[in-house]
Motif scaffolding. Sequence first.
Motif, PDB file in Angstrom:
ATOM      1  N   GLU A   3       0.848  -1.193   0.000  1.00 39.43           N
ATOM      2  CA  GLU A   3       0.000   0.000   0.000  1.00 39.43           C
ATOM      3  C   GLU A   3       0.876   1.232   0.000  1.00 39.43           C
ATOM      4  N   ILE A   4       0.657   2.133  -0.935  1.00 39.23           N
ATOM      5  CA  ILE A   4       1.429   3.381  -1.028  1.00 39.23           C
ATOM      6  C   ILE A   4       0.453   4.542  -0.967  1.00 39.23           C
ATOM      7  N   GLU A   5       0.715   5.467  -0.084  1.00 42.11           N
ATOM      8  CA  GLU A   5      -0.137   6.645   0.020  1.00 42.11           C
ATOM      9  C   GLU A   5       0.708   7.913  -0.024  1.00 42.11           C
ATOM     10  N   SER A   6       0.103   9.011  -0.372  1.00 40.49           N
ATOM     11  CA  SER A   6       0.785  10.304  -0.394  1.00 40.49           C
ATOM     12  C   SER A   6       0.612  10.991   0.954  1.00 40.49           C
ATOM     13  N   LEU A   7       1.698  11.562   1.478  1.00 42.25           N
ATOM     14  CA  LEU A   7       1.686  12.240   2.770  1.00 42.25           C
ATOM     15  C   LEU A   7       2.131  13.690   2.617  1.00 42.25           C
ATOM     16  N   VAL A   9       0.789  16.785   1.925  1.00 42.88           N
ATOM     17  CA  VAL A   9       0.441  17.344   0.616  1.00 42.88           C
ATOM     18  C   VAL A   9       0.719  18.844   0.546  1.00 42.88           C
ATOM     19  N   GLU A 161       2.616  14.988  -9.585  1.00 42.32           N
ATOM     20  CA  GLU A 161       2.866  15.174  -8.154  1.00 42.32           C
ATOM     21  C   GLU A 161       4.247  14.692  -7.719  1.00 42.32           C
TER      22      GLU A 161
END
Length: 205
Positions: A3-7, A9, A161
Amino acid sequence: MAEIESLFVTRLYRAALGERGGIDVAELEASCLAIAEDDEAGQAWCEENGYPGYTSYASLDDLPWRFPIFKDLEAVLDAHVAAFAEDLEFDLGARKLKLDSLWINILPEGGTHASHIHPHSVISGTTYVAMPDGASALKLEDPRSARMMAAPPRVKAARREMRPFIYVTPAVGDVLLWESWLRHEVPMNMAEDERISVSFNYAWA
């Protein structure tokens, strides 16, 4: 499964000024040019500091008080900044974000504005008054750049991004807002005509 998420922002606000109040951009442009012509102190500061074109940054700190069009602009910007602050989920308590400074920029052909941040402010931004064909985009820098140490470069087709720099080309009448710590610059203006904008800072009053 991984699982990869963006932190953490970085937000960029873009809208037409008219979405939150009416401004006559042609009148604003005429006012910018008239002020630049009459502001001898600003002209002298630009010459002494090697600033291309004209800025009122160091000479006039009360444009909304002097000129009704800038007072109207302040009211419209207040509404845009409030909307952006809500998106950022700021807890402002009993205080609010208030216009701290506002200034004119007139950038001629070949002019640039070097990379910088806006200390002592919360939200900064620019509204665009004249953007002739070939006028410079706004260049935004990944705020983590100084901490990337031995990181390799990104591939040319990297997702937006993930890129180290983002170029945003606004249209006349647009307003862009960002948090004041975000480093940005205006690359060389390749247009034959002047690029005119009004920049500003909001502080936590």
